[in-house]
Enzyme design. Structure first.
Site, PDB file in Angstrom:
ATOM      1  N   ASP A   1       2.194   8.468   6.985  1.00 29.79           N
ATOM      2  CA  ASP A   1       3.395   9.278   6.744  1.00 29.79           C
ATOM      3  C   ASP A   1       3.197  10.694   7.246  1.00 29.79           C
ATOM      4  OD1 ASP A   1       5.219   7.485   4.923  1.00 29.79           O
ATOM      5  OD2 ASP A   1       3.182   7.241   4.170  1.00 29.79           O
TER       6      ASP A   1
ATOM      7  N   ASP B   1      -3.738   8.607   9.801  1.00 35.20           N
ATOM      8  CA  ASP B   1      -2.852   8.732   8.650  1.00 35.20           C
ATOM      9  C   ASP B   1      -1.494   8.146   9.046  1.00 35.20           C
ATOM     10  OD1 ASP B   1      -1.758   9.765   6.150  1.00 35.20           O
ATOM     11  OD2 ASP B   1      -0.855  11.341   7.374  1.00 35.20           O
TER      12      ASP B   1
ATOM     13  N   ASP C   1      -1.634  14.861   8.739  1.00 30.05           N
ATOM     14  CA  ASP C   1      -0.700  15.986   8.656  1.00 30.05           C
ATOM     15  C   ASP C   1      -0.781  16.762   7.364  1.00 30.05           C
ATOM     16  OD1 ASP C   1       2.135  15.158   6.875  1.00 30.05           O
ATOM     17  OD2 ASP C   1       0.561  13.688   7.214  1.00 30.05           O
TER      18      ASP C   1
END
Length: 280
Positions: A35, A33, A211
């Protein structure tokens, strides 16, 4: 393997361990991932950029893994290429609505232009009701950002849920201070499985770092395939079985991964923070 609903994630143990390092002969497939995982969040998503050290690290990992590395993001492919300058990497954009394989072929789940225009009008009107909220046309969906006004997230989400019945064919995807209206039926977990069925990912041990709530589908898929699921940050509950504290820790761990792949660092080498981990 099938994906699971993130809402069914159970509370994690008191402390998740850090992720392991690969053995020298490991055949890993790395999925990242962006961001909140590789890069810190900023108020303006379009202002995000990757510095030269991170770009160089990722290019080196891509080579060391024989191309078995992919970005998996809510951003579109063009935006990922802008940030990382890596149009030859495999990648899943817009939560899997766009998918690029290592041979350069692209699969995209398109939306009807009239439906997208209707969605943009509705999202623009919705954003205008909440001070500090901005909207982003993703061409296959719309994102509502409230990073500049975090207190608006809960009322914005309630209003977005109320709007959803007027937008047939779309679903609402909550994220870190962002809400996305996207075509129903695709998520990061399904995109991950699609990539794992293709070369050079097929038959390798999958590792996924993310996240956000949007990454929980991928964590569930990774776990079903006996891979390594890594939550970045401290969001709970989660399907992830390992953790790193933030983007800086992610980059430090990826440095160690590259060293292990290139120099044969033992799989039980210590992780920064005093922990040790072994290859599952």
């Amino acid at each position: 393997m099938s994906t699971a609903n993130p809402a069914t994630a159970t509370a994690p143990p008191a402390a998740l361990p850090p992720p392991p390092l690969p053995a020298a002969d490991a055949r890993w497939a790395l999925f990242l991932d962006v961001d909140g995982t590789l890069l810190d969040f900023v108020d303006d998503p379009l202002a995000v950029s990757a510095g030269a050290p991170l770009r160089e690290l990722l290019h080196a990992l891509h080579r060391a893994l024989d191309g078995a590395m992919a970005l998996v993001s809510g951003r579109g492919l063009a935006d990922l290429d802008r940030i990382f300058g890596a149009s030859h990497w495999a990648a899943a954009g817009l939560h899997g609505l766009q998918l690029r394989r290592v041979d350069g072929s692209v699969r995209e789940i398109a939306t009807d232009p009239a439906q997208q225009a209707q969605l943009c009008r509705a999202a623009q009107a919705l954003a205008a009701r909440f001070e500090g909220v901005t909207w982003e046309d993703k061409h296959n969906g719309v994102a509502l950002h409230c990073r500049r006004a975090p207190a608006q997230f809960a009322p914005l989400q309630a209003a977005a849920i109320a709007l959803l019945p007027q937008l047939p064919g779309y679903e609402l995807q909550p994220g870190n201070l962002v809400l996305e209206f996207k075509p129903a039926g695709m998520d990061k977990g399904k995109a991950l499985l699609e990539l794992l069925d293709s070369e050079p990912f097929f038959g390798r041990l999958p590792i996924y770092l993310g996240d956000d709530l949007t990454d929980e589908h991928a964590f569930a898929s990774i776990n079903e395939g006996h891979g390594i699921s890594v939550r970045v940050g401290n969001r709970e509950p989660t399907h992830a079985r390992f953790t790193l504290s933030g983007p800086a820790a992610t980059q430090a761990w990826l440095d160690r991964v590259l060293d292990a792949l290139m120099q044969g660092t033992p799989a039980h080498a210590p992780i920064p923070g005093g922990h040790t981990a072994r290859q599952p």
